[in-house]
Each structure stands twice: as structure tokens, then as C-alpha cells.
Design a protein around this motif. Structure first.
Motif, short mmCIF file in Angstrom:
data_model
loop_
_atom_site.label_atom_id
_atom_site.label_comp_id
_atom_site.label_asym_id
_atom_site.label_seq_id
_atom_site.Cartn_x
_atom_site.Cartn_y
_atom_site.Cartn_z
N GLU A 87 0.35 -1.35 -0.01
CA GLU A 87 0.50 0.17 0.18
C GLU A 87 0.57 1.72 -0.22
OE1 GLU A 87 -0.75 -2.02 2.22
OE2 GLU A 87 -2.54 -3.66 1.96
N GLY A 88 2.28 0.88 0.53
CA GLY A 88 2.77 2.64 1.12
C GLY A 88 3.24 2.90 -0.29
N ALA A 89 3.87 1.96 -1.48
CA ALA A 89 4.24 1.89 -2.21
C ALA A 89 3.31 2.78 -3.34
CB ALA A 89 5.35 0.57 -2.45
N SER A 90 2.44 2.71 -3.55
CA SER A 90 1.24 2.31 -4.68
C SER A 90 1.05 3.72 -3.85
CB SER A 90 -0.47 1.79 -4.51
OG SER A 90 -0.99 2.08 -5.22
N ALA A 91 0.45 4.02 -3.03
CA ALA A 91 0.27 5.62 -2.27
C ALA A 91 1.43 6.71 -2.81
CB ALA A 91 0.16 5.58 -1.05
N LEU A 92 2.77 6.36 -2.76
CA LEU A 92 3.92 6.95 -2.83
C LEU A 92 4.00 7.53 -4.32
CD1 LEU A 92 5.96 5.83 -0.32
CD2 LEU A 92 5.50 8.51 0.64
N ALA A 93 4.27 6.51 -5.42
CA ALA A 93 3.92 6.51 -6.57
C ALA A 93 3.20 7.06 -6.66
CB ALA A 93 4.14 5.12 -6.97
N GLN A 94 1.68 7.41 -6.52
CA GLN A 94 0.43 8.42 -7.11
C GLN A 94 0.86 9.78 -6.39
OE1 GLN A 94 -2.99 6.57 -5.99
NE2 GLN A 94 -1.85 5.10 -6.52
N GLY A 95 1.61 9.56 -5.52
CA GLY A 95 2.42 12.03 -4.96
C GLY A 95 1.26 11.22 -4.14
N ARG A 96 0.69 10.49 -2.83
CA ARG A 96 0.33 10.03 -1.80
C ARG A 96 0.95 9.96 -0.35
NH1 ARG A 96 -4.04 7.11 -0.91
NH2 ARG A 96 -3.16 5.54 -3.03
N THR A 97 0.37 10.21 0.89
CA THR A 97 1.35 9.82 2.12
C THR A 97 0.64 8.38 2.46
OG1 THR A 97 0.36 10.55 3.31
CG2 THR A 97 1.86 12.28 3.03
N TRP A 98 1.70 7.36 2.95
CA TRP A 98 1.34 6.16 2.63
C TRP A 98 1.31 6.06 5.46
CZ3 TRP A 98 4.52 3.49 5.66
CH2 TRP A 98 4.17 1.74 6.56
N SER A 99 0.72 5.95 5.59
CA SER A 99 1.14 5.35 7.70
C SER A 99 0.42 4.22 7.27
CB SER A 99 0.56 6.86 7.91
OG SER A 99 -1.12 6.95 8.10
N LYS A 100 1.46 3.96 9.03
CA LYS A 100 0.54 2.43 9.18
C LYS A 100 0.82 2.34 10.45
CE LYS A 100 -1.29 -2.16 9.05
NZ LYS A 100 -1.54 -2.46 7.72
N ALA A 101 -0.23 1.90 11.54
CA ALA A 101 -0.10 2.10 13.25
C ALA A 101 0.09 0.28 13.24
CB ALA A 101 -0.50 2.60 13.71
N SER A 102 0.44 -0.05 14.20
CA SER A 102 0.20 -1.80 14.86
C SER A 102 1.00 -1.46 15.94
CB SER A 102 1.25 -2.65 13.61
OG SER A 102 0.87 -4.36 13.76
N GLY A 103 0.11 -1.50 17.61
CA GLY A 103 0.71 -1.33 18.27
C GLY A 103 1.34 -0.31 19.03
N PRO A 104 2.22 -0.77 19.20
CA PRO A 104 2.95 0.07 20.06
C PRO A 104 4.45 0.73 18.69
CG PRO A 104 4.69 -1.81 20.96
CD PRO A 104 2.73 -1.80 19.78
N PHE A 105 4.48 0.55 17.19
CA PHE A 105 4.94 0.40 16.39
C PHE A 105 3.79 2.37 15.32
CE2 PHE A 105 6.97 -1.25 13.04
CZ PHE A 105 8.08 0.25 12.32
N LEU A 106 4.22 2.64 14.85
CA LEU A 106 3.85 3.84 13.63
C LEU A 106 5.19 4.33 12.52
CD1 LEU A 106 1.75 5.48 12.51
CD2 LEU A 106 2.29 7.42 14.83
N ALA A 107 4.42 3.88 12.09
CA ALA A 107 6.03 4.37 10.80
C ALA A 107 4.56 5.56 9.52
CB ALA A 107 6.54 3.41 10.11
N CYS A 108 5.31 6.00 8.70
CA CYS A 108 4.98 6.95 8.23
C CYS A 108 6.36 7.11 7.23
CB CYS A 108 4.81 8.95 8.92
SG CYS A 108 3.27 8.31 9.93
N ALA A 109 5.26 7.64 5.31
CA ALA A 109 6.34 8.19 4.79
C ALA A 109 5.68 8.84 3.80
CB ALA A 109 6.45 7.10 3.83
N SER A 110 6.34 9.57 3.07
CA SER A 110 5.59 11.00 1.95
C SER A 110 6.34 11.31 1.06
CB SER A 110 4.84 12.40 3.28
OG SER A 110 6.71 12.56 4.40
N PRO A 111 5.96 11.95 0.17
CA PRO A 111 7.02 12.38 -0.86
C PRO A 111 7.63 13.32 -0.95
CG PRO A 111 5.39 11.53 -2.18
CD PRO A 111 4.62 11.93 -0.30
N VAL A 112 8.99 13.48 -1.29
CA VAL A 112 9.77 14.58 -0.71
C VAL A 112 10.25 15.26 -2.14
CG1 VAL A 112 12.12 15.97 0.19
CG2 VAL A 112 10.78 13.88 1.15
N SER A 113 10.23 16.52 -2.19
CA SER A 113 10.43 17.22 -3.32
C SER A 113 12.05 17.98 -4.11
CB SER A 113 9.62 18.72 -3.79
OG SER A 113 8.21 18.32 -3.54
#
Length: 90
Positions: free
Chosen positions: A64-90
């Protein structure tokens, strides 16, 4: 270029910037895995943590993250005590 950030609740935050989502997923898995491995938890708890929290986030980033980033969107996912976020950078 993407910026990937993550947090382990009440423990630490970290980030990585690069061009490749797959490489980012590998870095995420390695760095968080190293923290968990060094945590002092029993081996069975470490394995469960990796399976229950780390693996779902890394897999989501790869799909899901790869797809979102390829479309210029951000991605985030949390699981228990762990959170990750990715965003395109210009």
C-alpha cells in the motif's frame, strides 16, 4: 525521493530518506528489528513482536505504501506500539 519516519511509543523515533520504497522497507525492518533485538525481551517475545507488529507495517509499506507514494500521496500504518509514515519529498 521519499521520507520515512517511525516511532516506537515511549522509546524512540528515527527516519530515513531515499529514492526506493523497497530499500526504505529494508531499512525500517533492520533498524526497528535491531532495537527490538537489543531490548532485553525473551527470544519468544521478540519473535512475537516482529510477527505481530513489525511485519505487518513493513509489508504494508511494500504494498500500500509503495502504491500511495507512486501516486504522490502519503502513507502511514500503526501496529500496537509502532507507527511508520512515509511521504514524497520534493
Amino acid at each position: 525521493m521519499i521520507k520515512l519516519t517511525w516511532a516506537l511509543v515511549a522509546d524512540r523515533m528515527d527516519e530515513w530518506t531515499g529514492d526506493d520504497v523497497a530499500q526504505g522497507a529494508d531499512v525500517l525492518e533492520a533498524r526497528v528489528g535491531a532495537v527490538v533485538d537489543a531490548s532485553g525481551m525473551k527470544a519468544s517475545v521478540i519473535q512475537a513482536w516482529r510477527e505481530d507488529f513489525l511485519a505487518p507495517v513493513v509489508e504494508s509499506l511494500r504494498t500500500e505504501g509503495a502504491s500511495a507514494l507512486a501516486q504522490g500521496r502519503t502513507w502511514s500504518k500503526a501496529s500496537g506500539p509502532f507507527l511508520a509514515c512515509a511521504s514524497p519529498v520534493s
